[in-house]
Enzyme design. Structure first.
Site, PDB file in Angstrom:
ATOM      1  NE  ARG A 143      -3.115   0.601   3.348  1.00  0.00           N
ATOM      2  CZ  ARG A 143      -3.094   0.594   4.772  1.00  0.00           C
ATOM      3  NH1 ARG A 143      -2.214   1.275   5.505  1.00  0.00           N
ATOM      4  NH2 ARG A 143      -3.944  -0.122   5.415  1.00  0.00           N
ATOM      5  CG  ASP A 188      -8.779  -1.577  11.278  1.00  0.00           C
ATOM      6  OD1 ASP A 188      -8.585  -0.247  11.029  1.00  0.00           O
ATOM      7  OD2 ASP A 188      -7.910  -2.248  11.249  1.00  0.00           O
TER       8      ASP A 188
HETATM    9  C1  LIG Z   1       0.269  -0.343   9.105  1.00  0.00           C
HETATM   10  C2  LIG Z   1       0.745  -0.733   7.546  1.00  0.00           C
HETATM   11  C3  LIG Z   1       2.049  -0.626   7.393  1.00  0.00           C
HETATM   12  C4  LIG Z   1       2.958  -0.168   8.391  1.00  0.00           C
HETATM   13  O1  LIG Z   1       2.923   1.039   8.680  1.00  0.00           O
HETATM   14  P1  LIG Z   1       3.885   2.008   9.816  1.00  0.00           P
HETATM   15  O2  LIG Z   1       3.136   3.096   9.993  1.00  0.00           O
HETATM   16  O3  LIG Z   1       4.922   2.003   9.038  1.00  0.00           O
HETATM   17  O4  LIG Z   1       4.180   1.174  10.910  1.00  0.00           O
HETATM   18  C5  LIG Z   1       2.402  -0.992   6.139  1.00  0.00           C
HETATM   19  N1  LIG Z   1       1.587  -1.518   5.198  1.00  0.00           N
HETATM   20  C6  LIG Z   1       0.213  -1.551   5.481  1.00  0.00           C
HETATM   21  C7  LIG Z   1      -0.730  -2.161   4.489  1.00  0.00           C
HETATM   22  C8  LIG Z   1      -0.206  -1.322   6.854  1.00  0.00           C
HETATM   23  O5  LIG Z   1      -1.360  -1.544   7.071  1.00  0.00           O
END
Ligand SMILES: *Cc1c(COP(=O)(O)O)cnc(C)c1O
Ligand code: SF4
Length: 343
Positions: free
Chosen positions: A90, A269
């Protein structure tokens, strides 16, 4: 067989076993577990003091899980954001790699309730995911999740860590695990020796209530910390568990005492089957406001919402509220203005 594997064999998984221990309606539980499985380790079961308490609420199936028609099975659109099975890409520079579909305890509020522990969700084929990461030099951070990565054997976990470690652009690896909370005997000396070879390694665990901080979980965390592994914690705000400023403050303080740095408090969520745990953002803000200044700054995590549709995490402190407080406007990391509505 190692002690933790024996514990997994001795978990409570059937409504009959539960009804043999507590006064519950076996048929009610049975209906829920046909859709969302139950597993409770002997250790975690031992933390329950009475039905309905904060430990119970996290692990014992509740008929309410079947009465949630508003929320979605995958509000974060993880499946759409998956380039190959088991990877969620993402953000530009980091990926989540779902390496296991099993957990020691199936948390009733799990964000991946749609698949975790369910038959039919199989762990990702490791080779394909590793090949994707190797082919994308922008990925510098890989987060192992699931399910719980520490439910894999040491050998399988090491094979994954080693494959990632060999990729030059992967700078750090993180492991998200609830094992220190629900199956502390999993953190063996052998496991820690193995993990130590794959530094820089970060472990994020998931304590939600001060009563989960026990001698056993403290020992598990000490082992990891002694191996030079940085420990963080992600809590979820849960009604009837930790939606109380005093409880949350005590949790954060106890975590620091066992060398775990609070990282995130997550707004729940909007996952189907979890509505009975929802708290309002305004209430979450009160919980977090009781931390800053009132205790060590190290005990103050970021309070975040993971926006529906895979728009990313945002800090609640940056949100603007509508007059009645039910709508929030936030700006995500891409600069997009997004409206978030309470359910
Ligand atoms: C939470 C999450 C992360 C990591 O997020 P950080 O803020 O870097 O800890 C990475 N990818 C996805 C899909 C997430 O949901
Ligand atoms: S340990 Fe994490 S992934 Fe597993 S059931 Fe609990 S919340 Fe879900």
């Amino acid at each position: 067989m190692e002690a933790w594997e024996k514990s997994l064999r001795n978990c409570i998984t059937s409504p009959e076993e539960l009804a043999g221990l507590f006064h519950v309606q076996g048929e009610d539980v049975a209906q829920v577990v046909r859709r969302y499985p139950m597993r409770i380790t002997p250790y975690y079961l031992g933390l329950i003091r009475e039905p309905g308490d904060p430990i119970w609420r996290q692990c014992v199936p509740d008929p309410e899980e079947l009465h949630d028609f508003v929320q979605s099975p995958d509000p974060l659109d993880e499946e759409r954001l998956s380039p190959v099975p088991g990877l969620i890409h993402r953000y530009p520079d980091r990926v989540v790699f779902l390496v296991s579909t099993a957990c020691a305890v199936y948390c009733r509020f799990c964000m991946r309730k749609r698949g975790v522990g369910c038959q039919g969700m199989s762990p990702a084929p490791v080779d394909e995911a590793v090949a994707y990461i190797a082919a994308h030099p922008e990925i510098r951070d890989v987060i192992l999740s699931g399910g719980d990565p520490l439910l894999l054997s040491d050998e399988r976990l090491e094979a994954i860590l080693a494959a990632l470690h060999r990729i030059p652009h992967v700078e750090i690896i993180r492991i998200g695990t609830r094992a220190p909370v629900t199956l502390p005997e999993r953190i063996t000396a052998k496991l820690t020796r193995m993990l130590k070879r794959y530094q820089p390694l970060y472990v994020n665990t998931h304590f939600n209530h001060p009563r989960e901080v026990t001698e056993a979980s403290a020992k598990a965390c000490a082992r990891l910390a002694d191996a030079g592994i940085q420990l963080g914690n992600q809590s979820v705000l849960l009604k009837g568990v930790n939606d109380d400023p005093r409880v949350m403050r005590e949790l954060m303080q106890r975590l620091l005492a066992i060398r775990v740095r609070p990282y995130y408090i997550h707004q729940m969520d909007l996952v189907q089957g979890t509505a009975h745990f929802r708290t309002r953002v305004a209430d979450g803000m009160k919980v977090v406001a009781a931390l800053r200044g009132h205790t060590s700054g190290l005990a103050v995590p970021h309070y975040v919402i993971d926006l529906p549709g895979g728009k990313g995490k945002v800090e609640v402190s940056s949100a603007r509220f509508s007059a009645d407080g039910s709508r929030l406007t936030v700006t995500n990391y891409l600069g997009e203005e997004i409206e978030y509505r309470e359910v």
